[in-house]
Write an enzyme that holds these catalytic residues in place. Structure first.
Site, PDB file in Angstrom:
ATOM      1  N   GLU A  49      40.102  33.405  50.007  1.00  0.00           N
ATOM      2  CA  GLU A  49      39.771  34.021  48.775  1.00  0.00           C
ATOM      3  C   GLU A  49      39.585  35.570  49.183  1.00  0.00           C
ATOM      4  OE1 GLU A  49      40.871  32.364  46.447  1.00  0.00           O
ATOM      5  OE2 GLU A  49      40.336  30.428  47.120  1.00  0.00           O
ATOM      6  N   GLU A  87      44.342  24.541  37.662  1.00  0.00           N
ATOM      7  CA  GLU A  87      43.719  24.763  38.998  1.00  0.00           C
ATOM      8  C   GLU A  87      42.304  24.728  38.703  1.00  0.00           C
ATOM      9  OE1 GLU A  87      45.451  26.983  41.937  1.00  0.00           O
ATOM     10  OE2 GLU A  87      47.368  26.256  41.595  1.00  0.00           O
TER      11      GLU A  87
END
EC number: 4.2.1.20
Length: 257
Positions: A56, A45
């Protein structure tokens, strides 16, 4: 369904590492891709940095800030992928945010991603109900739009699974990405619900950082995804991170074999 993504899950449990492109530099990111493949990664990824990465935790947020401060742009990431594709066929997917795709132009972004050799796209801030405008274009250019399911998805899991492409990203814990001491979600139950709808690989991410956790998650699914622990190594060692990351990826892959 993208052939390369299917192949990533063909040889037992898949190990899927995540990198923030351009942290510490795009040159190092390119070297990391080769090193991680050598260490046994099955699919990679690539995070395109964004100023406000809502899914995040601090580790990846800080990596985004460093990459953007270093001048990383979406076009530079595409150019890097083009270089990588001359040397490896490892399956790769972009993980980024709707805004990055929108501001570039949805069709322009997806067409370019397919042209440079990407296999899929993950947009964690796009709910299932709003994926259509991206999905249509992804199908047009042969890119898999990867669906995420969370422990709270419950009755939506079946609905999401029916239309899933590539693999299903099972979010192991609520909240943002980051390392966790323990993961208590019943991953096995989530995976069962998906497989009842469609024969598609399920990989688990969010919170995995140790070989023990990776093994536990892979035992209940088709693979483990690790981001923050790798990004943390990139942040700690900078341009010297490649051998550290390679050793870590090898250890994680060995744990899930």
């Amino acid at each position: 369904m993208n052939k390369r993504i299917t192949e990533a899950f063909a040889n037992g449990k898949a190990f899927i590492p995540f990198l923030t492109c351009g942290d510490p530099s795009l040159e190092v990111t390119e070297q990391l891709v080769y090193a991680m493949e050598e260490a046994g990664a099955d699919l990679i990824e690539l995070g395109i940095p964004f100023s406000d990465p809502t899914a995040e935790g601090t580790v990846i947020q800080e990596a985004n800030v460093r990459a953007l401060a270093g001048g990383v742009t979406t076009d530079k990431v595409f150019a890097m992928v083009e270089k990588i594709r001359k040397n490896t066929k490892i399956p790769m997917v972009f993980m980024t945010y709707a805004n990055v795709v929108f501001s570039y132009g949805t069709e322009r972004f997806i067409k370019k991603a397919a042209e440079v050799g990407m296999d899929g796209l993950i947009l964690p801030d796009v709910p299932f109900e709003e994926k259509e405008e991206f999905d249509v274009v992804c199908k047009q250019y042969g890119l898999d739009l990867i669906s995420l399911i969370a422990p709270t998805s419950h009755e939506r899991i079946a609905m999401i699974a029916k239309e899933a492409e590539g693999f299903v990203y099972c979010v192991s814990s609520l909240g943002v990405t980051g390392m966790r001491t323990s993961i208590t979600t019943d991953i096995g139950a989530m995976v069962k619900l998906v497989k009842a709808q469609k024969d598609i690989p399920c990989a688990v991410g969010f919170g995995i950082s140790t070989p023990e956790q990776a093994k536990k998650m892979a035992d209940q699914s088709d693979g483990a995804i690790v981001g923050s622990a790798i990004v943390k190594l990139c942040g700690a060692y900078g341009k010297d991170c490649v051998p550290k990351v390679k050793a870590y990826v090898k250890e994680m892959k060995d744990a899930i074999r």
